[in-house]
Design a protein around this motif. Structure first.
Motif, short mmCIF file in Angstrom:
data_model
loop_
_atom_site.label_atom_id
_atom_site.label_comp_id
_atom_site.label_asym_id
_atom_site.label_seq_id
_atom_site.Cartn_x
_atom_site.Cartn_y
_atom_site.Cartn_z
N SER A 197 -2.99 -1.32 4.36
CA SER A 197 -2.47 -2.66 4.61
C SER A 197 -1.33 -2.91 3.63
N TRP A 240 -9.68 3.53 4.26
CA TRP A 240 -8.57 2.73 3.78
C TRP A 240 -7.96 3.37 2.54
N SER A 296 -7.81 -2.95 1.98
CA SER A 296 -8.01 -3.18 3.41
C SER A 296 -7.59 -4.59 3.77
#
Length: 745
Positions: free
Chosen positions: A69, A130, A134
């Motif tokens: 992210s 991840w 995340s």
């Protein structure tokens, strides 16, 4: 490829070693895009740039082996707002800059990226590991608890919102003293200490009767991590009061508390009613100082004796009653959905409000119930709406126009019920079920419609009435302003514009067969005495804009003081080019009328060229329902229409308008065919002037054929018009331009 050797991990390791921007050349996929409002700490990251708008975005990228992210540089926000950078697309050349945050988790800013076409099914990515952080960790660049939906500020989004009731706390064997709503109100008005004290440590048992949508008040200058507010109307046997959920209490309780629930409250605050001149009170439910305790009680005789019984559809109105209801009347309706419009947005101040149109029938009259439905903090219910579904809409209000037209729209307490309609025992629901059983189901399915261009109330057919609605002159824009306003539109944003223009070309097409179009173009004729409309001509293969060539197109009958020729470009590719700057006409500088007459005799005539205009967008035409929920999802925000969609009407007209005074050109779709969505029509002569003024063919005679209508194009030659254009951004480079009315002036 092992997870330790995946593309993203190699890129992150390079970034850690050089502590500078790195570029991932390989193809990545966008799994999701999240939105949130910035807070006062944003200047730490972007103190050297001027930010436009209050939104930040986080993007989830995947290489097939792992996920990450990253924060999107706000200078790239337009990629999201135009629905270019979206879930499912592929990207490459992603430039990632390490971000030094005051936390232990490493994060990155996506500084630049190249968006590619989607590349097939990405498979199941939910279980991929991840890298660094995340999306469930929350927004990267702001101290916010939850993300916002991409397209509105009303719905909720993500797993933090509790969907199920928490474990219930057992009521104490020796409960706190109970207080009624009336006693609480009287004690507050008399300034009694047990009420005006910051915390009321009494127990109140009430039933929820209404529930408002979520209200988000997050601002860039506010530090609140969860700036939400929601209002519940509650009552007991002594009266009603507003109960307000604040901030994280909305996240914990908004989705699980619904009208009909009986709840117990302790440790709450009593305040004057928010933004009200009355002396009434509201109950404030907070998550701290201390945290209010809420318990949902079973609807048994023990508790039901303390609160009134549950009421349902107490303000029910049928379709035969609604035309007589006064403006702003609040009502509940029950009906069978027969039309679901596409999701669009309109701007109100700095906010974009998402809405869609619904048509319902209840068998009580021949007129449908038209509803402009805005978001109601029920995203799951809105996504499952599809034609032939029985729906109960509570808390709508009647909107009436000066022409006597009416429709329904939201109040803060509007709620929809779909899945449980069959279990409801109200007489109105039972009557709807009985009416549906008596209908021809095949006819009902055939009548179901989805999406397409639709606006209501319709624009008046009289220029005088239209001008009176603006209380003077409408805001007329020029061509350059129109171009600028079109560039500013965000995804699915709808806006109305007025321009002064002349019609230079009229084209009739059938979707998918644009190469077989027939058209009339001002100033062309195959011979001096023949009709000015050409036969269908095959479309030449498109060429790139860089290889444009110029050609002269001569007018049919040049006159003194009028242009004798115009220069236009060769046909362009049918992408998203809606505007083209036309060169100024070549002016006749000879003042001798005899010379003009000589030039009439010598003027040559070239064969008309096939018009160049963008084909109609699939989202502009209304589809027939195929009975699938998946089809209805294609017209929601971010949805994509299927290739095998069956449209209500494939024919459409395109009018090329020269905007005055700059002579910029715009191609506008015109849809004069009557459909089940069309409002009541009127009789007229089916001339171009009357068709454009009414926006449709006459309802009392057979409509003209496309050939006849194109032959009549000469009626529009050299006519100055006031044109009403409806623009809607459909994503990417595509902007829908529809001519709703054209008044000759």
């Amino acid at each position: 490829m092992s997870a330790s050797d995946c593309v993203l991990r190699r890129t992150m390791s390079r970034a850690a070693s050089v502590r500078n921007q790195v570029v991932c050349r390989e193809m990545l996929h966008v799994l999701d895009v999240y939105r949130y409002t910035r807070d006062p700490s944003y200047f730490v990251y972007f103190h050297n740039i001027i930010l436009i708008g209050a939104d930040f975005y986080d993007v989830v990228l995947c290489d097939g082996d792992c996920r990450i992210s990253v924060a999107l540089d706000p200078r790239l926000n337009s990629l999201v707002e135009k629905n270019v950078l979206r879930r499912g697309v592929a990207v490459r050349n992603a430039a990632l800059l390490p971000l030094d945050l005051p936390v232990t988790v490493k994060s990155f800013i996506l500084n630049s990226v190249e968006v590619c076409a989607p590349e097939g099914d990405q498979g199941d990515c939910d279980n991929l590991p991840w890298i660094t952080r995340s999306s469930t960790s929350g927004p990267i660049l702001a101290n916010r608890m939850v993300y916002l939906p991409l397209w509105n500020n009303v719905d909720f989004l993500g797993s933090p919102w509790r969907k199920k009731l928490p474990p219930q706390l057992a009521l104490e064997t020796d409960p706190l003293p109970r207080v009624t709503v009336e006693a609480l109100r009287q004690g507050f008005l008399r300034h009694q200490e047990w009420v005006v004290h910051p915390i009321c440590n009494l127990q109140m048992i009430v039933r929820i009767t209404q529930k408002s949508h979520l209200m988000y008040y997050g601002k860039a200058e506010r530090r609140s991590s969860c700036p939400y507010r929601a209002v519940l109307q509650v009552c007991d046997h002594t009266g009603g009061v507003a109960l307000v959920l604040w901030e994280s209490m909305c996240v914990d309780w908004y989705c699980v508390l619904n009208p009909g629930h009986i709840i117990s409250l302790t440790l709450f605050q009593v305040k004057p009613l928010y933004r009200s001149d009355s002396s009434d009170i509201e109950i404030s439910v907070n998550s701290q100082h201390p945290r209010t305790r809420i318990s949902v009680l079973p609807d048994t005789q023990t508790w039901s004796d303390m609160v009134p019984s549950q009421t349902f559809l107490e303000r029910f109105c049928g379709s035969e009653q609604l035309p007589d209801c006064p403006h702003d009347t609040v009502c509940d309706v029950v009906g069978l959905l027969v039309f679901i419009g596409r999701s669009e947005r309109i701007r109100k101040g700095t906010l974009l409000l998402e809405y869609r149109w619904l048509f319902m029938e209840d068998g009580r009259s021949f007129k449908p119930i038209r509803i402009q439905l805005f978001s109601t903090s029920q995203p799951d219910v809105h996504r499952q709406l599809h034609p032939m579904m029985p729906v109960v809409c509570c808390g709508l209000k009647v909107i009436r126009s000066e022409e006597g037209l009416w429709y329904l729209t939201n109040t803060p307490n509007t709620l929809l019920y779909c899945s449980g309609v069959g279990k409801m025992t109200h007489a109105a629901v039972q009557r709807l079920r009985d009416w549906v059983r008596r209908q021809d189901h095949e006819r009902i399915w055939r009548s179901g419609l989805i999406g397409g261009f639709f606006t209501y109330p319709p624009t008046p057919a009289s220029l005088e009435t239209y001008m009176r609605g603006w209380q003077g002159a409408p805001p007329i824009v020029q061509g350059s302003e129109l171009q600028w306003e079109m560039k500013k539109l965000c995804y699915r944003e709808r806006k109305t514009f007025c321009i002064q223009a002349t019609v230079t070309m009229v084209t009739h097409c059938r979707r998918g067969e644009e190469e077989l179009c027939i058209f009339w173009r001002d100033g062309f004729s195959s011979s001096p005495s023949s009709s000015s409309w050409p036969q269908s001509t095959p479309q030449p293969s498109p060429i790139s804009a860089s290889s444009l060539c110029k050609r002269k197109l001569f007018m049919e009958s040049p006159q003194k003081g009028r242009p004798t020729a115009t220069v236009q470009p060769q046909a362009r590719s049918n992408t998203a080019i809606l505007f083209e700057a036309s060169l100024e006409f070549l002016q006749n500088t000879d003042s001798d009328s005899d010379d003009t007459d000589d030039r009439d005799d010598q003027s040559s005539v070239t064969r008309p060229t096939v018009p160049d205009f963008p084909p109609v967008a699939a989202e502009t035409l209304t589809m027939r329902c195929d009975g699938s929920i998946q089809q209805a999802a294609t017209v929601t925000m971010g949805g994509t229409l299927p290739r095998d969609a069956v449209f209500c009407c494939d024919d459409y007209y395109t009018l090329t308008l020269r905007v005055l005074p700059e002579h910029l050109c715009v191609s506008a779709v015109f849809l004069p065919q009557r459909t089940p969505l069309s409002p009541r029509g009127c009789a007229h002569e089916n001339t171009w002037a009357s068709i454009l003024a009414n926006g449709a063919f006459s309802t009392h005679t057979l409509p003209p054929t496309p050939d006849d209508l194109i032959r009549m194009g000469q009626q529009l030659a050299n006519k100055k018009m006031l044109c009403v254009l409806e623009m809607c951004h459909l994503g990417g480079d595509t902007t829908e331009v529809v001519l709703s009315r054209g008044f000759i002036i």
